[in-house]
Write a protein that holds these residues in place. Structure first.
Motif, mmCIF file in Angstrom:
data_model
loop_
_atom_site.group_PDB
_atom_site.id
_atom_site.type_symbol
_atom_site.label_atom_id
_atom_site.label_comp_id
_atom_site.label_asym_id
_atom_site.label_seq_id
_atom_site.Cartn_x
_atom_site.Cartn_y
_atom_site.Cartn_z
ATOM 1 N N ALA A 96 0.841 -1.200 0.000
ATOM 2 C CA ALA A 96 0.000 0.000 0.000
ATOM 3 C C ALA A 96 0.874 1.248 0.000
ATOM 4 N N THR A 100 1.070 4.145 -3.059
ATOM 5 C CA THR A 100 0.807 5.568 -2.852
ATOM 6 C C THR A 100 2.041 6.433 -3.052
ATOM 7 N N GLU A 143 -1.739 2.735 -9.649
ATOM 8 C CA GLU A 143 -3.208 2.661 -9.531
ATOM 9 C C GLU A 143 -3.695 1.224 -9.699
ATOM 10 N N ALA A 146 -2.970 -0.410 -6.429
ATOM 11 C CA ALA A 146 -3.924 0.034 -5.404
ATOM 12 C C ALA A 146 -5.262 -0.682 -5.557
ATOM 13 N N SER A 147 -5.694 -0.902 -6.778
ATOM 14 C CA SER A 147 -6.944 -1.622 -7.031
ATOM 15 C C SER A 147 -6.846 -3.068 -6.559
ATOM 16 N N LEU A 149 -4.829 -4.207 -4.269
ATOM 17 C CA LEU A 149 -4.721 -4.205 -2.808
ATOM 18 C C LEU A 149 -6.070 -3.992 -2.135
ATOM 19 N N ARG A 150 -6.921 -3.131 -2.710
ATOM 20 C CA ARG A 150 -8.270 -2.947 -2.147
ATOM 21 C C ARG A 150 -9.045 -4.253 -2.203
ATOM 22 N N GLN A 151 -8.937 -4.953 -3.313
ATOM 23 C CA GLN A 151 -9.614 -6.235 -3.456
ATOM 24 C C GLN A 151 -9.060 -7.253 -2.463
ATOM 25 N N GLU A 152 -7.745 -7.355 -2.338
ATOM 26 C CA GLU A 152 -7.128 -8.324 -1.442
ATOM 27 C C GLU A 152 -7.412 -7.998 0.019
ATOM 28 N N GLN A 153 -7.484 -6.714 0.357
ATOM 29 C CA GLN A 153 -7.793 -6.336 1.742
ATOM 30 C C GLN A 153 -9.225 -6.745 2.092
ATOM 31 N N GLY A 154 -10.136 -6.606 1.143
ATOM 32 C CA GLY A 154 -11.506 -7.072 1.364
ATOM 33 C C GLY A 154 -11.560 -8.577 1.584
#
Length: 193
Positions: A96, A100, A143, A146-147, A149-154
């Motif tokens: 992450a 960023t 980007e 980041a996409s 990572l958002r999926q994997e964090q969910g």
């Protein structure tokens, strides 16, 4: 007892190789969280007196779901479950940070600039071609990361919630404790001198 997932060497290239990143997360989850019931069943102490043949003559309670010794459970959580979660947390946090941060080594930066220049010069007449306004610019790899990572964090939150529910059912413990509280407590105990 199972072994925790080791933290891989962290480098930006590891994160940008999203297939390798996702493979690490998938393998870590499958070795501990997806097989949590089997790990907990292995903690149940077998009969000390030996096998009783009369135990098979009638259908008893679901003894395989009985409570597990609290010391065995705590040892499993401290030695396997939480270290695996910690390894995945470190990877997700590091990646992450990479997602960023500015990316001077992006190999497609020149191609994206050229596409954007070409797009500014484009004249669009939708009467002649209704699809001419269609333009899909390339995303920078930060980007894209980041996409992912958002999926994997969910996914990680869902997996940990499910695992924690099973652990609480089998090991007991406070009914109001969440996996977040238990994990934070373990990290605090781990970091104490």
């Amino acid at each position: 007892m199972a072994q925790p997932s080791p933290t891989p060497p962290l480098a930006p290239q590891f994160c940008f190789s999203t297939a390798i990143l996702q493979d690490f997360l998938r393998l870590s989850r499958s070795s501990v969280d997806d097989t949590i019931t089997q790990h907990l069943n292995a903690l149940v102490t077998p009969s000390k007196a030996g096998f009783d043949p009369s135990s098979t003559s009638h259908l008893g309670s679901r003894s395989f779901l009985r409570q597990i010794d609290s010391r065995s459970c705590q040892a499993f959580k401290d030695a396997v479950l939480f270290p695996s979660w910690d390894a995945r947390t470190q990877v997700l946090s590091y990646c992450a940070m990479v997602a960023t941060s500015p990316d001077p080594g992006d190999p497609e930066i020149g191609l994206r600039k050229a596409e954007n220049e070409k797009d500014r010069e484009r004249r669009i007449d939708e009467r002649l071609d209704p699809y001419s306004a269609r333009f899909f610019p390339r995303e920078p790899r930060t980007e894209q990361l980041a996409s992912v990572l958002r999926q994997e964090q969910g996914i990680e939150n869902i997996v940990r919630s499910r695992t924690w529910r099973i652990v609480k059912d089998r090991c007991g413990g406070p009914a109001d404790s969440s996996w977040e509280q238990a994990f934070a407590g373990w990290r605090q105990r781990k970091d104490e001198p």
